[in-house]
Design a protein around this motif. Structure first.
Motif, PDB file in Angstrom:
ATOM      1  N   UNK A 165      59.066  66.286  11.031  1.00 43.49           N
ATOM      2  CA  UNK A 165      58.227  65.089  10.913  1.00 43.49           C
ATOM      3  C   UNK A 165      56.941  65.306  11.695  1.00 43.49           C
ATOM      4  N   UNK A 166      55.794  64.972  11.095  1.00 44.35           N
ATOM      5  CA  UNK A 166      54.502  65.101  11.768  1.00 44.35           C
ATOM      6  C   UNK A 166      54.333  64.002  12.818  1.00 44.35           C
ATOM      7  N   UNK A 167      53.361  64.203  13.723  1.00 40.71           N
ATOM      8  CA  UNK A 167      53.168  63.246  14.815  1.00 40.71           C
ATOM      9  C   UNK A 167      52.839  61.850  14.263  1.00 40.71           C
ATOM     10  N   UNK A 168      51.962  61.778  13.297  1.00 37.86           N
ATOM     11  CA  UNK A 168      51.693  60.544  12.558  1.00 37.86           C
ATOM     12  C   UNK A 168      51.941  60.880  11.095  1.00 37.86           C
ATOM     13  N   UNK A 169      53.139  60.610  10.625  1.00 39.64           N
ATOM     14  CA  UNK A 169      53.565  61.138   9.330  1.00 39.64           C
ATOM     15  C   UNK A 169      53.219  60.178   8.184  1.00 39.64           C
ATOM     16  N   UNK A 170      53.585  58.917   8.316  1.00 39.32           N
ATOM     17  CA  UNK A 170      53.379  57.950   7.232  1.00 39.32           C
ATOM     18  C   UNK A 170      53.209  56.559   7.819  1.00 39.32           C
ATOM     19  N   UNK A 171      52.717  55.655   6.989  1.00 34.94           N
ATOM     20  CA  UNK A 171      52.524  54.266   7.410  1.00 34.94           C
ATOM     21  C   UNK A 171      53.022  53.325   6.319  1.00 34.94           C
ATOM     22  N   UNK A 172      53.726  52.295   6.726  1.00 31.15           N
ATOM     23  CA  UNK A 172      54.083  51.184   5.847  1.00 31.15           C
ATOM     24  C   UNK A 172      53.249  49.991   6.289  1.00 31.15           C
ATOM     25  N   UNK A 173      52.500  49.400   5.360  1.00 34.33           N
ATOM     26  CA  UNK A 173      51.558  48.349   5.742  1.00 34.33           C
ATOM     27  C   UNK A 173      51.553  47.234   4.703  1.00 34.33           C
ATOM     28  N   UNK A 174      51.168  46.050   5.143  1.00 42.95           N
ATOM     29  CA  UNK A 174      51.107  44.889   4.268  1.00 42.95           C
ATOM     30  C   UNK A 174      49.737  44.815   3.619  1.00 42.95           C
ATOM     31  N   UNK A 178      54.384  68.162   5.753  1.00 42.62           N
ATOM     32  CA  UNK A 178      55.440  68.323   4.747  1.00 42.62           C
ATOM     33  C   UNK A 178      55.386  67.281   3.643  1.00 42.62           C
ATOM     34  N   UNK A 179      54.521  66.276   3.784  1.00 41.77           N
ATOM     35  CA  UNK A 179      54.387  65.260   2.760  1.00 41.77           C
ATOM     36  C   UNK A 179      55.410  64.140   2.893  1.00 41.77           C
ATOM     37  N   UNK A 180      55.195  63.098   2.114  1.00 44.94           N
ATOM     38  CA  UNK A 180      56.070  61.919   2.093  1.00 44.94           C
ATOM     39  C   UNK A 180      56.456  61.647   0.649  1.00 44.94           C
ATOM     40  N   UNK A 181      57.710  61.268   0.423  1.00 44.15           N
ATOM     41  CA  UNK A 181      58.155  60.962  -0.933  1.00 44.15           C
ATOM     42  C   UNK A 181      58.597  59.502  -1.019  1.00 44.15           C
ATOM     43  N   UNK A 182      58.580  58.960  -2.230  1.00 43.59           N
ATOM     44  CA  UNK A 182      59.067  57.614  -2.505  1.00 43.59           C
ATOM     45  C   UNK A 182      60.068  57.708  -3.650  1.00 43.59           C
TER      46      UNK A 182
END
Length: 241
Positions: free
Chosen positions: A40-49, A63-67
Motif C-alpha cells: 500500500x502506498x503512503x497516500x494510496x486512495x481517497x473516498x470522498x463525498x 500498485x493502483x486501486x481497483x473497484x
C-alpha cells in the motif's frame, strides 16, 4: 456517513464508522485508514463525498486501486457493498460487517488507530466486536410487508432474509458473517439488494458459484433467480403477495 470494513484476503481486520466527507487510505500514519504494509502506498486512495454521492479515486499509488476487481481510471462512484482493492487489502464500502448485533462503533475520526497489519489482526479501540446472526433467526415481530427477500437452504435447514432488515449481507459458516448457515462458503458470499434486483458476489480468490448451470463469481438475479455454492442454495424473491 459511511461504514467501512477492511479485509486482508477474506479476513476482517478492522471496521470503521466515519463522520467526515474525505477518507484517505494509505501507509502514512496520518491516513484515516492506516495500513502498515508495503503493498500500500503512503497516500494510496481517497473516498470522498461528491455532489451526487460517494466517490473513490486513486491518489497516484504505485500498485493502483481497483473497484469490484476493475482497475480505477480517474474517479468512480462507490456504493453499498462495493469493494475497493489496494495491494493485498480491500475495503467493503457502506457497511460494517456484522452490524446490528452490537452497539454502533465510536466515530473513527480522531480516534486511536492501530496498524491493520498488527499481529493477530486486532481491531483498534472503537471497533465493534462482530457477532453472528443465529442460523434461521425468526422475524416474528417485524412487518416486512412481503418485500424483497431471499430464501436460503443449507444442511437440511431453511430460512429467509428480508432486505428491509439489511440491504447487504455477508453469508457463510464463519462467526463473522451477518448470516450464518450450516453449510456453504466460510465467509465469501456477499448479497446486495438493488433497485433492479439482487447482486450476488463470490469474494474468494478460488472457487465459484453456480447460476443456471453456469459457474461465475458475480451474478445479477431477478425474482426467482437461484444461486448455488458449496451446499448453500439462495433463491431471490422480489415481492410476495
Amino acid at each position: 456517513m459511511p461504514k467501512l470494513t477492511l479485509l486482508l484476503g477474506r479476513k476482517t481486520m478492522q471496521a470503521y464508522d466515519f463522520k467526515q466527507e474525505s477518507i484517505v487510505i494509505g501507509r502514512d500514519s496520518m491516513a484515516d485508514v492506516y495500513i502498515d504494509n508495503p503493498s500500500v502506498s503512503r497516500r494510496h486512495a481517497e473516498i470522498l463525498l461528491g455532489d451526487d454521492g460517494w466517490l473513490v479515486r486513486d491518489l497516484g499509488s504505485s500498485s493502483g486501486t481497483s473497484l469490484n476487481g476493475v482497475r480505477l481510471e480517474g474517479t468512480s462512484p462507490v456504493g453499498l457493498g462495493d469493494e475497493v482493492g489496494l495491494g493485498k487489502f480491500s475495503i467493503v464500502f457502506g457497511k460494517a460487517l456484522g452490524e446490528g448485533e452490537v452497539p454502533p462503533p465510536r466515530p473513527a475520526e480522531g480516534a486511536a488507530r492501530a496498524p491493520a497489519g498488527a499481529a493477530g489482526g486486532a481491531a483498534a479501540e472503537g471497533t465493534p466486536h462482530m457477532e453472528p446472526h443465529d442460523v434461521g433467526e425468526p422475524h416474528e415481530e417485524a412487518d416486512h410487508g412481503g418485500g424483497a427477500q431471499f430464501v436460503w437452504e443449507s444442511g437440511g435447514r431453511q430460512g429467509t432474509h428480508y432486505f428491509s432488515d439489511s440491504p447487504a449481507v455477508l453469508i457463510g459458516t464463519d462467526e463473522l458473517c451477518d448470516l450464518r448457515v450450516p453449510r456453504g462458503p466460510k465467509h465469501h458470499l456477499l448479497v446486495v439488494h438493488t433497485d433492479e434486483g439482487c447482486d450476488v458476489r463470490y469474494l474468494a480468490m478460488f472457487g465459484t458459484m453456480s447460476v443456471r448451470g453456469r459457474t461465475t463469481k458475480r451474478a445479477h438475479l431477478r425474482s426467482g433467480g437461484v444461486v448455488e455454492v458449496g451446499g448453500l442454495k439462495l433463491t431471490f424473491v422480489d415481492q410476495v403477495g
